[in-house]
Motif scaffolding. Structure first.
Motif, PDB file in Angstrom:
ATOM      1  N   ASN A  26     -27.819   9.829  43.258  1.00 48.85           N
ATOM      2  CA  ASN A  26     -26.701   9.203  42.553  1.00 48.85           C
ATOM      3  C   ASN A  26     -26.991   9.189  41.052  1.00 48.85           C
ATOM      4  O   ASN A  26     -27.867   8.465  40.581  1.00 48.85           O
ATOM      5  CB  ASN A  26     -26.508   7.775  43.077  1.00 48.85           C
ATOM      6  N   ASN A  27     -26.261  10.000  40.302  1.00 47.10           N
ATOM      7  CA  ASN A  27     -26.526  10.153  38.871  1.00 47.10           C
ATOM      8  C   ASN A  27     -26.324   8.870  38.061  1.00 47.10           C
ATOM      9  O   ASN A  27     -26.751   8.798  36.903  1.00 47.10           O
ATOM     10  CB  ASN A  27     -25.658  11.267  38.288  1.00 47.10           C
ATOM     11  N   ASP A  28     -25.688   7.856  38.654  1.00 49.08           N
ATOM     12  CA  ASP A  28     -25.536   6.566  37.966  1.00 49.08           C
ATOM     13  C   ASP A  28     -26.900   5.947  37.648  1.00 49.08           C
ATOM     14  O   ASP A  28     -27.007   5.092  36.759  1.00 49.08           O
ATOM     15  CB  ASP A  28     -24.726   5.588  38.820  1.00 49.08           C
ATOM     16  N   PHE A  29     -27.933   6.369  38.392  1.00 49.80           N
ATOM     17  CA  PHE A  29     -29.266   5.772  38.221  1.00 49.80           C
ATOM     18  C   PHE A  29     -30.237   6.714  37.521  1.00 49.80           C
ATOM     19  O   PHE A  29     -31.406   6.384  37.347  1.00 49.80           O
ATOM     20  CB  PHE A  29     -29.841   5.365  39.585  1.00 49.80           C
ATOM     21  N   ARG A  30     -29.762   7.884  37.098  1.00 51.72           N
ATOM     22  CA  ARG A  30     -30.700   8.866  36.552  1.00 51.72           C
ATOM     23  C   ARG A  30     -31.356   8.359  35.263  1.00 51.72           C
ATOM     24  O   ARG A  30     -32.572   8.487  35.085  1.00 51.72           O
ATOM     25  CB  ARG A  30     -30.005  10.205  36.302  1.00 51.72           C
ATOM     26  N   GLN A  31     -30.565   7.812  34.374  1.00 47.41           N
ATOM     27  CA  GLN A  31     -31.113   7.366  33.097  1.00 47.41           C
ATOM     28  C   GLN A  31     -32.141   6.256  33.283  1.00 47.41           C
ATOM     29  O   GLN A  31     -33.205   6.255  32.643  1.00 47.41           O
ATOM     30  CB  GLN A  31     -29.989   6.883  32.172  1.00 47.41           C
ATOM     31  N   GLU A  32     -31.835   5.319  34.182  1.00 50.66           N
ATOM     32  CA  GLU A  32     -32.741   4.182  34.405  1.00 50.66           C
ATOM     33  C   GLU A  32     -34.079   4.647  34.955  1.00 50.66           C
ATOM     34  O   GLU A  32     -35.145   4.203  34.510  1.00 50.66           O
ATOM     35  CB  GLU A  32     -32.083   3.190  35.370  1.00 50.66           C
ATOM     36  N   LEU A  33     -34.067   5.564  35.923  1.00 48.60           N
ATOM     37  CA  LEU A  33     -35.317   6.074  36.488  1.00 48.60           C
ATOM     38  C   LEU A  33     -36.051   6.951  35.481  1.00 48.60           C
ATOM     39  O   LEU A  33     -37.283   6.922  35.398  1.00 48.60           O
ATOM     40  CB  LEU A  33     -35.053   6.842  37.785  1.00 48.60           C
ATOM     41  N   SER A  34     -35.277   7.703  34.710  1.00 51.96           N
ATOM     42  CA  SER A  34     -35.884   8.564  33.688  1.00 51.96           C
ATOM     43  C   SER A  34     -36.587   7.738  32.615  1.00 51.96           C
ATOM     44  O   SER A  34     -37.683   8.089  32.156  1.00 51.96           O
ATOM     45  CB  SER A  34     -34.801   9.446  33.061  1.00 51.96           C
ATOM     46  N   ASP A  35     -35.965   6.631  32.219  1.00 48.40           N
ATOM     47  CA  ASP A  35     -36.561   5.765  31.197  1.00 48.40           C
ATOM     48  C   ASP A  35     -37.905   5.200  31.648  1.00 48.40           C
ATOM     49  O   ASP A  35     -38.767   4.891  30.807  1.00 48.40           O
ATOM     50  CB  ASP A  35     -35.611   4.607  30.865  1.00 48.40           C
ATOM     51  N   LYS A  36     -38.076   5.055  32.953  1.00 51.66           N
ATOM     52  CA  LYS A  36     -39.321   4.513  33.499  1.00 51.66           C
ATOM     53  C   LYS A  36     -40.349   5.607  33.800  1.00 51.66           C
ATOM     54  O   LYS A  36     -41.434   5.319  34.301  1.00 51.66           O
ATOM     55  CB  LYS A  36     -39.029   3.717  34.781  1.00 51.66           C
ATOM     56  N   GLY A  37     -39.995   6.873  33.512  1.00 53.39           N
ATOM     57  CA  GLY A  37     -41.003   7.924  33.614  1.00 53.39           C
ATOM     58  C   GLY A  37     -40.785   8.986  34.671  1.00 53.39           C
ATOM     59  O   GLY A  37     -41.567   9.938  34.762  1.00 53.39           O
ATOM     60  N   LEU A  38     -39.747   8.866  35.506  1.00 59.07           N
ATOM     61  CA  LEU A  38     -39.488   9.907  36.496  1.00 59.07           C
ATOM     62  C   LEU A  38     -38.823  11.091  35.803  1.00 59.07           C
ATOM     63  O   LEU A  38     -37.860  10.927  35.051  1.00 59.07           O
ATOM     64  CB  LEU A  38     -38.585   9.376  37.615  1.00 59.07           C
ATOM     65  N   ILE A  39     -39.336  12.288  36.065  1.00 52.47           N
ATOM     66  CA  ILE A  39     -38.794  13.490  35.430  1.00 52.47           C
ATOM     67  C   ILE A  39     -37.870  14.213  36.402  1.00 52.47           C
ATOM     68  O   ILE A  39     -38.256  14.511  37.538  1.00 52.47           O
ATOM     69  CB  ILE A  39     -39.932  14.440  34.995  1.00 52.47           C
ATOM     70  N   PHE A  40     -36.655  14.467  35.948  1.00 51.81           N
ATOM     71  CA  PHE A  40     -35.709  15.253  36.740  1.00 51.81           C
ATOM     72  C   PHE A  40     -35.825  16.702  36.250  1.00 51.81           C
ATOM     73  O   PHE A  40     -35.163  17.104  35.298  1.00 51.81           O
ATOM     74  CB  PHE A  40     -34.295  14.692  36.576  1.00 51.81           C
ATOM     75  N   SER A  41     -36.682  17.458  36.908  1.00 53.10           N
ATOM     76  CA  SER A  41     -37.096  18.748  36.354  1.00 53.10           C
ATOM     77  C   SER A  41     -36.295  19.929  36.871  1.00 53.10           C
ATOM     78  O   SER A  41     -36.451  21.044  36.375  1.00 53.10           O
ATOM     79  CB  SER A  41     -38.580  18.982  36.644  1.00 53.10           C
ATOM     80  N   GLY A  42     -35.427  19.716  37.851  1.00 52.22           N
ATOM     81  CA  GLY A  42     -34.584  20.793  38.354  1.00 52.22           C
ATOM     82  C   GLY A  42     -33.218  20.275  38.723  1.00 52.22           C
ATOM     83  O   GLY A  42     -33.097  19.240  39.390  1.00 52.22           O
ATOM     84  N   THR A  43     -32.163  20.968  38.280  1.00 54.21           N
ATOM     85  CA  THR A  43     -30.796  20.528  38.602  1.00 54.21           C
ATOM     86  C   THR A  43     -29.922  21.733  38.949  1.00 54.21           C
ATOM     87  O   THR A  43     -30.140  22.848  38.456  1.00 54.21           O
ATOM     88  CB  THR A  43     -30.140  19.798  37.408  1.00 54.21           C
ATOM     89  N   TYR A  44     -28.945  21.466  39.818  1.00 56.14           N
ATOM     90  CA  TYR A  44     -27.887  22.438  40.087  1.00 56.14           C
ATOM     91  C   TYR A  44     -26.803  22.156  39.069  1.00 56.14           C
ATOM     92  O   TYR A  44     -26.056  21.185  39.190  1.00 56.14           O
ATOM     93  CB  TYR A  44     -27.382  22.265  41.515  1.00 56.14           C
ATOM     94  N   GLN A  45     -26.733  22.982  38.040  1.00 58.11           N
ATOM     95  CA  GLN A  45     -25.949  22.622  36.864  1.00 58.11           C
ATOM     96  C   GLN A  45     -24.449  22.575  37.121  1.00 58.11           C
ATOM     97  O   GLN A  45     -23.729  21.815  36.471  1.00 58.11           O
ATOM     98  CB  GLN A  45     -26.280  23.577  35.721  1.00 58.11           C
ATOM     99  N   GLU A  46     -23.970  23.377  38.049  1.00 54.86           N
ATOM    100  CA  GLU A  46     -22.525  23.409  38.300  1.00 54.86           C
ATOM    101  C   GLU A  46     -21.991  22.041  38.685  1.00 54.86           C
ATOM    102  O   GLU A  46     -20.869  21.669  38.334  1.00 54.86           O
ATOM    103  CB  GLU A  46     -22.219  24.430  39.403  1.00 54.86           C
TER     104      GLU A  46
END
Length: 533
Positions: free
Chosen positions: A467-487
Motif C-alpha cells: 500500500n503506497n500510502d505507507f511508502r514514505q513513512e517506512l522509507s523515512d525509517k530506513g526501508l529501501i524500496f529498490s525495485g518498482t513496476y513503474q507502470e
C-alpha cells in the motif's frame, strides 16, 4: 524436418520420476543440437493446479506468460533452459471445458459428443498446436499419473491415435516403470513392470524404451527377462537407479545411449553429443565439502514439493558458491518468542517463501524480526516480502497491529492491500497477478548490485500489493524500496541498507522460477554468497 513426438508414460506407482526422465531426455537431445519443447498432460479435472493444496500437488510453477502449471515444468525449464508457455501444461479440465464450450456453441453440428472422437481430438489438437507454434524438432510430452488410471484412458487413447496417424517413425514411447527389490527374498522383481506393459499393450500401445527405476543398479539378468516378456529389444531396456542428485540423470541415460536409440527410432538427424558442461557441473557438485544451513520458514513443514523451486534454487546457488545447502522447512506455527533463538540460532540464513492464508503468519513475522535484528542473511519471496514490510511497520515504525487486509480487514494500518483492479468477489482460479512483469531497480542498491542491470523481468503470482500510502513513512525509517513496476508504481523489491544489515532483501516476485543449473538467479546467488561469508 517434420516434428517428432516422444511420449513418457509411467507404470506401477506414481512419483517414479517421469518428469526428471522427460527433462533429462530433453537436455540430451538439446545437446545433440535439436530444438526441444516440452509439455505435461495432467488427467485431473481442475483447469490448472492454481486452486489445489500443496499437499495434493506440490508447488504451482508459473511460466513467463502467466500459466499456473504443474511442478514438473520447473524441472523441464531448469534442465532444458527454455521458457515454456501456457501450451506446456494440458489438464483434463481444460480439455473438457473446451469440448463443452464447443458443444454449447453448436460446433459439432448436432452429433453426439463423445470421448472418442471429440475428447481425443481435442487432446491431439493441443499436442499438434505446440508443435506448430514452437517449431521444435522434438516435442516431449509427459503423461501424468500411472498407466491403468481411469483418468488417463482418454490421453493414452489419443497417443495411440497419434502414433497410428503419424507412423512409428514420428512417435516414440518411453515407459518409466518400477523394479522393486524385496529384501526378504533378496531379489529384484519384474512382475509389476510386466503387468504395467501388459496394461499399455491392452490399450494398443507398445513401448519402445523402458526406463527401469530402482533403489540400486538392476542386474542385467533382470533387464534381460524384462526385455523378453515386454517385447522390447534388450538394449532399449535401461536401468535408472537412485542418483545422489537429479542432475546426474541425463548423464546416466546418455551413458546408456538413449539419444541414439531415439534417433534410430525416429530417424532423427543429430549432431555429436557434448555433455562436458553437464559433466563438469556434476563433478563440481560431487567435490563440494562445505555445508551451509538454511531455515525455510513455511506453512507446510517438511513438505518439500510445496517449495521445490525454492529448494532447487538454493542448491544451484550453493553449487556455484562451492557449498552444499542443507535446509530445514520449519513450521511457522510452532515459532514463539520463547523458542525463537533456540530454533533459529543454528542457521546461517533465513528464507520466508510465498504462500497464502493466515496460518503461520505471526511465526513468519517473528522469524523475519529475528533475521533483521540479529543481522542474519534474509531472503523474502512474495509473501515473504509482504511480511517483511509488516514486520518493519510494526517494530520500527511502531504502527501497532499493522497487517495485510488478506489477514485482517479491520487493521488500522493496511500495509498490504488487494491489488488495484481486483475484487474480493473475483473467482479464485486464474485471477492473480501472474507471469512476467518488469521491475525498474534503484541505482546503488543491493538489488541493482546483484542483478547488474537497471530493469529486470521476473515471474509473479500474488493477489495483494504494498500500500503506497505507507511508502514514505517506512522509507523515512530506513526501508529501501529498490525495485518498482513503474507502470502502476507497484513495489517489487525492498531491502535494508548495507550499513544496517549485511543482506536483507525481499521481492514481490518469485525469483526461484528463473534459476538454472548453470545460471542461478541473482537473488539466490547473492543470498548464499552472503551466508557463506
Amino acid at each position: 524436418m517434420e516434428t517428432k513426438y516422444i511420449f513418457v508414460t509411467g507404470g506401477v506407482v506414481s512419483s517414479l520420476g517421469k518428469g526428471i526422465v522427460a527433462a533429462s531426455v530433453g537436455r540430451i537431445l538439446k545437446q545433440r543440437k535439436l530444438k526441444v519443447f516440452m509439455q505435461k498432460i495432467d488427467p485431473y479435472i481442475n483447469i490448472d493446479p492454481g486452486t489445489m493444496s500443496p499437499y495434493q500437488h506440490g508447488e504451482v510453477y508459473v511460466t513467463s506468460d502467466g500459466a499456473e502449471t504443474d511442478l514438473d515444468l520447473g524441472h523441464y525449464e531448469r534442465f532444458i533452459d527454455e521458457n515454456l508457455t501456457q501450451q506446456s501444461n494440458v489438464t483434463a479440465g481444460r480439455i473438457y471445458q473446451s469440448v463443452i464450450e464447443k458443444e454449447r456453441k453448436g460446433l459439432y453440428n448436432g452429433t453426439t459428443v463423445q470421448v472418442i472422437p471429440h475428447v481425443t481430438d481435442e487432446i491431439k489438437a493441443r499436442i499438434f498446436k505446440v508443435a506448430q507454434e514452437s517449431k521444435a524438432d522434438v516435442i516431449i510430452t509427459e503423461i501424468g499419473g500411472t498407466v491403468g488410471d481411469i483418468e488417463s484412458l482418454a490421453f493414452i487413447e489419443a497417443i495411440r491415435q497419434i502414433r497410428y496417424e503419424k507412423g512409428k517413425e514420428q512417435v516414440a514411447i518411453i515407459h518409466t516403470t518400477l523394479i522393486p527389490f524385496l529384501g526378504a527374498a533378496g531379489e529384484f522383481k519384474t512382475k509389476p513392470s510386466q503387468y504395467s506393459v501388459k496394461e499399455l499393450l491392452s490399450l494398443g500401445i507398445q513401448p519402445d524404451i523402458l526406463v527401469c527405476r530402482s533403489d540400486a543398479q538392476v542386474p542385467s539378468s533382470i533387464l534381460d527377462k524384462l526385455s523378453l516378456f515386454c517385447n522390447v529389444p534388450r538394449e532399449y531396456v535401461l536401468s535408472l537407479p537412485d542418483c545422489s542428485n537429479i542432475y546426474q540423470v541425463p548423464l546416466v541415460l546418455a551413458e546408456q545411449k538413449i539419444d541414439l536409440f531415439l534417433a534410430n527410432l525416429l530417424k532423427l538427424k543429430i549432431s555429436s553429443l557434448d555433455m562436458k558442461e553437464w559433466q563438469t557441473i556434476n563433478n563440481k557438485i560431487d567435490d563440494i565439502k562445505n555445508e551451509t544451513r538454511i531455515a525455510i520458514i513455511a506453512k507446510y513443514a517438511n513438505l518439500t514439493d510445496a517449495y521445490l523451486s525454492v529448494i532447487e534454487s538454493l542448491k544451484i546457488a550453493g553449487f556455484n558458491c562451492n557449498t552444499k545447502v542443507k535446509y530445514d522447512i520449519l513450521d511457522a506455527e510452532k515459532l514463539t518468542v520463547k523458542n525463537l533463538k533456540e530454533t533459529l540460532g543454528k542457521y546461517e540464513g533465513i528464507i520466508v517463501p510465498g504462500g497464502f492464508g493466515a496460518r503461520g503468519i505471526e511465526g513468519k513475522i517473528l522469524a523475519i524480526n529475528y533475521a533483521r535484528t540479529h543481522k542474519i542473511p534474509f531472503l523474502g519471496l512474495c509473501l515473504g516480502m509482504q511480511l517483511a514490510c509488516i514486520e518493519f511497520a510494526r517494530n520500527v515504525c511502531k504502527l501497532e497491529n499493522a497487517n495485510s487486509t488478506e489477514f485482517d480487514l479491520q487493521t488500522p494500518y493496511p500495509i498490504l492491500d488487494l491489488l488495484r483492479g481486483k475484487s474480493y468477489s473475483d473467482q479464485m482460479g486464474g485471477t492473480l497477478r501472474l507471469g512476467n512483469y518488469p521491475a525498474t531497480l534503484k541505482s546503488n542498491t543491493l538489488a541493482s548490485k546483484l542483478y547488474q542491470k537497471s530493469i529486470v523481468e521476473e515471474r509473479h503470482r500474488h493477489r495483494y500489493e504494498f500500500n503506497n500510502d505507507f511508502r514514505q513513512e517506512l522509507s523515512d525509517k530506513g526501508l529501501i524500496f529498490s525495485g518498482t513496476y513503474q507502470e502502476q508504481d507497484l513495489v517489487e523489491i525492498i531491502e535494508l541498507p548495507s550499513k544496517v544489515h549485511p543482506f536483507f532483501i525481499a521481492s514481490q516476485f518469485h525469483p526461484e522460477f528463473t534459476s538454472r543449473i548453470n545460471r542461478p538467479n541473482p537473488l539466490f546467488l547473492g543470498f548464499i554468497k552472503a551466508v557463506t561469508k
